[in-house]
Design a protein around this motif. Structure first.
Motif, PDB file in Angstrom:
ATOM      1  N   PHE A  72      12.929 -61.446  12.385  1.00 26.25           N
ATOM      2  CA  PHE A  72      11.695 -61.072  13.081  1.00 26.25           C
ATOM      3  C   PHE A  72      11.531 -59.563  13.080  1.00 26.25           C
ATOM      4  CE2 PHE A  72      15.142 -61.231  16.043  1.00 26.25           C
ATOM      5  CZ  PHE A  72      14.964 -60.135  16.867  1.00 26.25           C
ATOM      6  N   GLY A  73      10.346 -59.103  13.407  1.00 25.91           N
ATOM      7  CA  GLY A  73      10.111 -57.667  13.461  1.00 25.91           C
ATOM      8  C   GLY A  73       8.647 -57.325  13.458  1.00 25.91           C
ATOM      9  N   THR A  74       8.331 -56.136  12.904  1.00 25.54           N
ATOM     10  CA  THR A  74       6.956 -55.665  12.859  1.00 25.54           C
ATOM     11  C   THR A  74       6.599 -55.182  11.454  1.00 25.54           C
ATOM     12  OG1 THR A  74       7.576 -53.431  13.525  1.00 25.54           O
ATOM     13  CG2 THR A  74       6.886 -54.921  15.269  1.00 25.54           C
ATOM     14  N   ILE A  75       5.349 -55.426  11.117  1.00 25.36           N
ATOM     15  CA  ILE A  75       4.755 -54.871   9.899  1.00 25.36           C
ATOM     16  C   ILE A  75       3.747 -53.834  10.374  1.00 25.36           C
ATOM     17  CG2 ILE A  75       3.262 -55.352   7.919  1.00 25.36           C
ATOM     18  CD1 ILE A  75       4.310 -58.314   8.134  1.00 25.36           C
ATOM     19  N   SER A  87      10.330 -65.436  12.167  1.00 24.89           N
ATOM     20  CA  SER A  87      10.559 -66.535  11.229  1.00 24.89           C
ATOM     21  C   SER A  87      11.795 -67.323  11.627  1.00 24.89           C
ATOM     22  CB  SER A  87      10.717 -66.005   9.799  1.00 24.89           C
ATOM     23  OG  SER A  87      11.964 -65.368   9.628  1.00 24.89           O
ATOM     24  N   LEU A  88      11.726 -68.618  11.365  1.00 23.69           N
ATOM     25  CA  LEU A  88      12.871 -69.518  11.532  1.00 23.69           C
ATOM     26  C   LEU A  88      13.095 -70.211  10.203  1.00 23.69           C
ATOM     27  CD1 LEU A  88      12.104 -71.164  14.984  1.00 23.69           C
ATOM     28  CD2 LEU A  88      13.876 -69.474  14.475  1.00 23.69           C
ATOM     29  N   GLY A  89      14.332 -70.196   9.732  1.00 22.46           N
ATOM     30  CA  GLY A  89      14.587 -70.804   8.435  1.00 22.46           C
ATOM     31  C   GLY A  89      16.048 -71.050   8.175  1.00 22.46           C
ATOM     32  N   THR A 105      14.473 -70.038   2.807  1.00 25.28           N
ATOM     33  CA  THR A 105      13.095 -70.410   3.080  1.00 25.28           C
ATOM     34  C   THR A 105      12.915 -70.417   4.594  1.00 25.28           C
ATOM     35  OG1 THR A 105      11.334 -72.005   2.617  1.00 25.28           O
ATOM     36  CG2 THR A 105      13.498 -72.904   3.077  1.00 25.28           C
ATOM     37  N   ALA A 106      11.702 -70.094   5.035  1.00 24.05           N
ATOM     38  CA  ALA A 106      11.455 -70.019   6.474  1.00 24.05           C
ATOM     39  C   ALA A 106       9.970 -70.169   6.773  1.00 24.05           C
ATOM     40  CB  ALA A 106      11.944 -68.677   7.029  1.00 24.05           C
ATOM     41  N   ALA A 107       9.682 -70.619   7.977  1.00 19.15           N
ATOM     42  CA  ALA A 107       8.327 -70.612   8.513  1.00 19.15           C
ATOM     43  C   ALA A 107       8.138 -69.281   9.232  1.00 19.15           C
ATOM     44  CB  ALA A 107       8.132 -71.770   9.484  1.00 19.15           C
ATOM     45  N   VAL A 108       6.959 -68.685   9.089  1.00 15.12           N
ATOM     46  CA  VAL A 108       6.687 -67.358   9.648  1.00 15.12           C
ATOM     47  C   VAL A 108       5.443 -67.412  10.524  1.00 15.12           C
ATOM     48  CG1 VAL A 108       6.323 -64.916   9.126  1.00 15.12           C
ATOM     49  CG2 VAL A 108       7.594 -66.348   7.509  1.00 15.12           C
ATOM     50  N   GLN A 109       5.591 -66.922  11.761  1.00 17.03           N
ATOM     51  CA  GLN A 109       4.487 -66.852  12.718  1.00 17.03           C
ATOM     52  C   GLN A 109       4.098 -65.385  12.896  1.00 17.03           C
ATOM     53  OE1 GLN A 109       5.556 -68.522  16.491  1.00 17.03           O
ATOM     54  NE2 GLN A 109       3.492 -68.410  17.282  1.00 17.03           N
ATOM     55  N   PHE A 110       2.801 -65.124  13.063  1.00 13.13           N
ATOM     56  CA  PHE A 110       2.288 -63.765  13.205  1.00 13.13           C
ATOM     57  C   PHE A 110       1.597 -63.586  14.547  1.00 13.13           C
ATOM     58  CE2 PHE A 110       2.101 -65.041   8.779  1.00 13.13           C
ATOM     59  CZ  PHE A 110       2.800 -64.028   8.165  1.00 13.13           C
ATOM     60  N   ALA A 111       1.575 -62.336  15.025  1.00  8.93           N
ATOM     61  CA  ALA A 111       0.837 -61.998  16.247  1.00  8.93           C
ATOM     62  C   ALA A 111       0.393 -60.540  16.139  1.00  8.93           C
ATOM     63  CB  ALA A 111       1.701 -62.198  17.481  1.00  8.93           C
ATOM     64  N   THR A 112      -0.905 -60.332  16.300  1.00 11.94           N
ATOM     65  CA  THR A 112      -1.435 -58.969  16.311  1.00 11.94           C
ATOM     66  C   THR A 112      -2.663 -58.914  17.210  1.00 11.94           C
ATOM     67  OG1 THR A 112      -2.229 -57.113  14.968  1.00 11.94           O
ATOM     68  CG2 THR A 112      -2.891 -59.332  14.251  1.00 11.94           C
ATOM     69  N   LEU A 120      -4.601 -63.738  10.889  1.00  6.99           N
ATOM     70  CA  LEU A 120      -3.214 -64.194  10.703  1.00  6.99           C
ATOM     71  C   LEU A 120      -2.687 -64.973  11.913  1.00  6.99           C
ATOM     72  CD1 LEU A 120      -1.590 -60.998   9.166  1.00  6.99           C
ATOM     73  CD2 LEU A 120      -1.815 -63.220   8.039  1.00  6.99           C
ATOM     74  N   ASN A 121      -3.186 -64.680  13.107  1.00  8.99           N
ATOM     75  CA  ASN A 121      -2.619 -65.241  14.336  1.00  8.99           C
ATOM     76  C   ASN A 121      -2.520 -66.765  14.365  1.00  8.99           C
ATOM     77  OD1 ASN A 121      -2.108 -62.697  15.391  1.00  8.99           O
ATOM     78  ND2 ASN A 121      -4.023 -62.631  16.531  1.00  8.99           N
ATOM     79  N   PRO A 122      -3.530 -67.511  13.939  1.00  9.23           N
ATOM     80  CA  PRO A 122      -3.413 -68.972  14.032  1.00  9.23           C
ATOM     81  C   PRO A 122      -2.641 -69.606  12.867  1.00  9.23           C
ATOM     82  CG  PRO A 122      -5.595 -68.413  13.256  1.00  9.23           C
ATOM     83  CD  PRO A 122      -4.902 -67.109  13.587  1.00  9.23           C
ATOM     84  N   LEU A 123      -2.285 -68.805  11.866  1.00 11.61           N
ATOM     85  CA  LEU A 123      -1.659 -69.357  10.664  1.00 11.61           C
ATOM     86  C   LEU A 123      -0.138 -69.373  10.756  1.00 11.61           C
ATOM     87  CD1 LEU A 123      -3.854 -67.584   7.972  1.00 11.61           C
ATOM     88  CD2 LEU A 123      -4.131 -69.881   8.936  1.00 11.61           C
ATOM     89  N   LEU A 124       0.451 -70.342  10.103  1.00 11.03           N
ATOM     90  CA  LEU A 124       1.900 -70.409   9.959  1.00 11.03           C
ATOM     91  C   LEU A 124       2.199 -70.194   8.484  1.00 11.03           C
ATOM     92  CD1 LEU A 124       4.522 -70.917  11.492  1.00 11.03           C
ATOM     93  CD2 LEU A 124       4.266 -73.342  10.949  1.00 11.03           C
ATOM     94  N   GLY A 125       2.857 -69.088   8.182  1.00  8.70           N
ATOM     95  CA  GLY A 125       3.196 -68.773   6.802  1.00  8.70           C
ATOM     96  C   GLY A 125       4.529 -69.377   6.400  1.00  8.70           C
ATOM     97  N   VAL A 126       4.821 -69.263   5.119  1.00  6.65           N
ATOM     98  CA  VAL A 126       6.093 -69.713   4.560  1.00  6.65           C
ATOM     99  C   VAL A 126       6.580 -68.599   3.651  1.00  6.65           C
ATOM    100  CG1 VAL A 126       7.217 -71.376   3.021  1.00  6.65           C
ATOM    101  CG2 VAL A 126       5.415 -72.144   4.570  1.00  6.65           C
ATOM    102  N   TRP A 127       7.866 -68.253   3.795  1.00 12.51           N
ATOM    103  CA  TRP A 127       8.410 -67.372   2.771  1.00 12.51           C
ATOM    104  C   TRP A 127       9.637 -67.993   2.178  1.00 12.51           C
ATOM    105  CZ3 TRP A 127       9.011 -62.283   5.944  1.00 12.51           C
ATOM    106  CH2 TRP A 127      10.100 -62.325   6.794  1.00 12.51           C
ATOM    107  N   GLU A 128       9.843 -67.636   0.919  1.00 13.78           N
ATOM    108  CA  GLU A 128      11.006 -68.121   0.206  1.00 13.78           C
ATOM    109  C   GLU A 128      11.495 -66.987  -0.672  1.00 13.78           C
ATOM    110  OE1 GLU A 128      11.145 -68.714  -3.290  1.00 13.78           O
ATOM    111  OE2 GLU A 128       9.078 -68.091  -3.634  1.00 13.78           O
ATOM    112  N   GLY A 129      12.804 -66.976  -0.874  1.00  7.79           N
ATOM    113  CA  GLY A 129      13.338 -65.897  -1.692  1.00  7.79           C
ATOM    114  C   GLY A 129      14.846 -65.877  -1.692  1.00  7.79           C
ATOM    115  N   THR A 130      15.386 -64.671  -1.856  1.00 11.76           N
ATOM    116  CA  THR A 130      16.827 -64.515  -2.023  1.00 11.76           C
ATOM    117  C   THR A 130      17.361 -63.363  -1.179  1.00 11.76           C
ATOM    118  OG1 THR A 130      16.515 -63.033  -3.908  1.00 11.76           O
ATOM    119  CG2 THR A 130      16.781 -65.390  -4.387  1.00 11.76           C
ATOM    120  N   PHE A 131      18.653 -63.436  -0.921  1.00 20.60           N
ATOM    121  CA  PHE A 131      19.394 -62.348  -0.293  1.00 20.60           C
ATOM    122  C   PHE A 131      20.609 -62.069  -1.153  1.00 20.60           C
ATOM    123  CE2 PHE A 131      22.982 -61.175   2.577  1.00 20.60           C
ATOM    124  CZ  PHE A 131      22.593 -59.858   2.757  1.00 20.60           C
ATOM    125  N   ASP A 132      20.812 -60.811  -1.513  1.00 17.64           N
ATOM    126  CA  ASP A 132      21.955 -60.393  -2.318  1.00 17.64           C
ATOM    127  C   ASP A 132      22.936 -59.660  -1.411  1.00 17.64           C
ATOM    128  OD1 ASP A 132      23.759 -58.966  -3.965  1.00 17.64           O
ATOM    129  OD2 ASP A 132      22.287 -58.879  -5.582  1.00 17.64           O
TER     130      ASP A 132
END
Length: 148
Positions: A72-75, A87-89, A105-112, A120-132
């Motif tokens: 979690f954090g801020t953009i 995000s929870l994943g 992979t994770a579900a991402v919630q936004f608030a601004t 963005l507030n009502p949407l639930l995003g998805v991110w997928e990727g890698t960590f090295d």
């Protein structure tokens, strides 16, 4: 499945997300988070509708080759808006020959409160990727449901 159901559930790429750890960042409160504090850092978000810098924190509950994650954090967008994300994943190490490489992979919630990004507030995003683990870098692709 009908053609309508497929198009309503389609995901569109919103942005690429690059994150890296910053040593010696202070831990934040674990209240309401999954697992234990792992670390924090900075990064970037790059996309035509969302671009800027990221400050983030990661909590995890590790179970061998799999762990639950709460990132979690801020953009802070290039035009000055502040968007919270949470995000929870899951992370998983699927490659025995590359134990430093995790997929996620994770579900991402936004608030601004910024009207320019309130969509963005009502949407639930998805991110997928890698960590090295060798480079301490995350790379994600952030998707949102297709807008009508």
């Amino acid at each position: 499945m009908s053609q309508t159901a497929v198009s309503e559930s389609a995901l569109n790429l919103l942005a690429e997300v690059e994150l890296h750890y910053v040593e010696d960042k202070p831990a934040v409160s674990p209240d309401g988070k999954v697992g234990v504090y792992i670390g924090s850092g900075v990064g970037t978000v790059s996309g035509p509708e969302l671009a800027g810098s990221v400050h983030w924190t990661l909590f995890e509950d590790q179970h061998g080759e799999t762990c639950e994650s709460n990132l979690f954090g801020t953009i802070t967008t290039a035009d000055g808006a502040v968007i919270q994300f949470d995000s929870l994943g899951l992370f998983r190490r699927p490659y025995p020959d590359r134990p430093h490489r995790w997929v996620s992979t994770a579900a991402v919630q936004f608030a601004t409160e910024d009207a320019r990004y309130a969509w963005l507030n009502p949407l639930l995003g998805v991110w997928e990727g890698t960590f090295d683990m060798k480079a301490y870098r995350h790379h994600y692709r952030l998707y949102l449901p297709a807008r009508p």
